[in-house]
Design an enzyme around this catalytic site. Structure first.
Site, PDB file in Angstrom:
ATOM      1  N   ASP A   1      -3.464   4.335  -4.783  1.00  0.00           N
ATOM      2  CA  ASP A   1      -2.617   3.896  -5.897  1.00  0.00           C
ATOM      3  C   ASP A   1      -3.199   2.639  -6.539  1.00  0.00           C
ATOM      4  O   ASP A   1      -2.678   2.137  -7.527  1.00  0.00           O
ATOM      5  CB  ASP A   1      -1.151   3.717  -5.472  1.00  0.00           C
ATOM      6  CG  ASP A   1      -0.965   2.665  -4.398  1.00  0.00           C
ATOM      7  OD1 ASP A   1      -1.967   2.141  -3.875  1.00  0.00           O
ATOM      8  OD2 ASP A   1       0.205   2.363  -4.068  1.00  0.00           O
ATOM      9  N   SER A   2      -4.330   2.155  -5.995  1.00  0.00           N
ATOM     10  CA  SER A   2      -5.094   1.100  -6.674  1.00  0.00           C
ATOM     11  C   SER A   2      -5.478   1.555  -8.078  1.00  0.00           C
ATOM     12  O   SER A   2      -5.870   0.741  -8.914  1.00  0.00           O
ATOM     13  CB  SER A   2      -6.354   0.744  -5.876  1.00  0.00           C
ATOM     14  OG  SER A   2      -7.093   1.910  -5.546  1.00  0.00           O
TER      15      SER A   2
ATOM     16  N   ASP B   1      -2.452   8.485  -1.671  1.00  0.00           N
ATOM     17  CA  ASP B   1      -1.388   7.495  -1.446  1.00  0.00           C
ATOM     18  C   ASP B   1      -0.033   7.987  -1.933  1.00  0.00           C
ATOM     19  O   ASP B   1       0.077   8.517  -3.043  1.00  0.00           O
ATOM     20  CB  ASP B   1      -1.698   6.226  -2.249  1.00  0.00           C
ATOM     21  CG  ASP B   1      -2.450   5.200  -1.436  1.00  0.00           C
ATOM     22  OD1 ASP B   1      -2.412   5.266  -0.195  1.00  0.00           O
ATOM     23  OD2 ASP B   1      -3.094   4.330  -2.055  1.00  0.00           O
TER      24      ASP B   1
ATOM     25  N   GLU C   1      -5.848  -3.647   6.169  1.00  0.00           N
ATOM     26  CA  GLU C   1      -6.394  -4.349   5.005  1.00  0.00           C
ATOM     27  C   GLU C   1      -6.234  -5.854   5.167  1.00  0.00           C
ATOM     28  O   GLU C   1      -5.137  -6.337   5.504  1.00  0.00           O
ATOM     29  CB  GLU C   1      -5.675  -3.863   3.724  1.00  0.00           C
ATOM     30  CG  GLU C   1      -6.176  -4.572   2.474  1.00  0.00           C
ATOM     31  CD  GLU C   1      -5.764  -3.902   1.169  1.00  0.00           C
ATOM     32  OE1 GLU C   1      -5.141  -2.823   1.203  1.00  0.00           O
ATOM     33  OE2 GLU C   1      -6.085  -4.482   0.110  1.00  0.00           O
TER      34      GLU C   1
HETATM   35  O1  KIV Z   1      -4.957   2.094  -3.055  1.00  0.00           O
HETATM   36  C1  KIV Z   1      -6.020   1.875  -2.463  1.00  0.00           C
HETATM   37  O2  KIV Z   1      -7.114   1.959  -3.025  1.00  0.00           O
HETATM   38  C2  KIV Z   1      -5.955   1.490  -1.054  1.00  0.00           C
HETATM   39  C3  KIV Z   1      -7.190   0.981  -0.416  1.00  0.00           C
HETATM   40  C4  KIV Z   1      -7.502  -0.371  -0.897  1.00  0.00           C
HETATM   41  C5  KIV Z   1      -7.126   1.065   1.067  1.00  0.00           C
HETATM   42  O3  KIV Z   1      -4.912   1.560  -0.472  1.00  0.00           O
END
Ligand code: KIV
Length: 261
Positions: free
Chosen positions: A44-45, A83, A181
């Protein structure tokens, strides 16, 4: 157990490291798979690095499914993690199971959710009903508006112990993977040795079972990257140069070339 996941577990037991990168679209997934990446994460980044938001909280389940479908098409034999976005799983195990089902139908193999021991019942509920879960502890970006900033976790003995307890609870509940993280290296190392789940570190030192980075950091597409990330390319600069050259060529009449009649 999923054949591909049992390979990850075997590699953990034998100390063989695995690499993941985030992917939000078909070409990135294709390049990752061709590079021999072991897993791709539809994180979700994407709310931040693709959509330009300050945090991940506006990402919807619909968006996650949309991007997971694209990534699945390019990911080949890579394990696809996706995610669960904020607000789509925290209320109850049933809510999590229903949202996770949407991501599975979009092509994900493993569903990731943020949170510690409070999510153990949800992890157990989903695992018992056929969903492979990846937990995410430490700096959990979906909590940023509660904390006020992205904060490193596990700095005191008490916090380190809490993380250890959370990782153990999630692994015992059936999580196949635990992302850690922004956690001190020694804490992540200790947890990796102690739990059955495969640990995936980001800013957690070299002793987790696997590593994950955001593709935009690896490729140098973000103006700035967190200190733990490694930029393998400055693709942002290259893209900028290409666009500048294209504008100049159009303005100067150098593109497109005249074709013979
Ligand atoms: O959303 C994402 O990219 C993540 C990673 C940073 C582990 O959760």
């Amino acid at each position: 157990m999923h054949k591909k996941i049992s390979r990850w577990v075997k590699d953990k037991q034998q100390g063989v490291k695995r690499a993941l990168v985030t992917a939000y679209d078909y070409p990135t997934a294709r390049f990752a798979a061709a590079a021999g990446m072991h897993g791709v994460l539809v994180g979700d980044s994407l709310g931040m690095v693709v959509c330009g938001d300050h945090d991940t909280l506006n990402v919807t389940l619909e968006q996650m499914c949309y991007h997971t479908r694209m990534v699945r098409r390019g990911a080949g034999g890579c394990l696809v993690f996706a995610d669960l976005p904020f607000g789509t799983y925290e209320k109850s195990p049933e809510q999590a199971w229903e949202s996770a089902g949407e991501l599975l139908r979009a092509g994900a193999d493993v569903i990731k959710l943020e949170g510690g021991a409070e999510m153990a019942a949800t992890v157990a509920f989903c695992t018992e009903r056929g969903i492979n879960i990846c937990a995410h502890i430490g700096l959990t970006p979906q909590r940023v508006r509660q904390w006020g900033s992205f904060q490193r976790q596990g700095n005191t003995d008490a916090e380190a112990q809490r993380l250890h307890h959370e990782a153990a609870a999630l692994s015992t509940a059936g999580a196949r993977f635990v992302v850690m993280e922004a956690v001190p290296d020694q804490v992540a190392a200790r947890i990796s040795r102690a739990i059955d789940a495969v640990t995936i570190g980001i800013g957690a030192g070299p002793d987790t079972d696997a590593q994950v980075l955001v593709a935009h950091d690896v490729l140098g597409l973000e103006a700035e990257s967190p200190p733990f990330a490694r930029r393998y390319l400055e693709a942002g600069n290259l893209q900028q140069k290409a666009f500048v050259q294209y504008v100049q060529d159009v303005v100067s009449g150098n593109f497109p070339p005249r074709r013979p009649h």
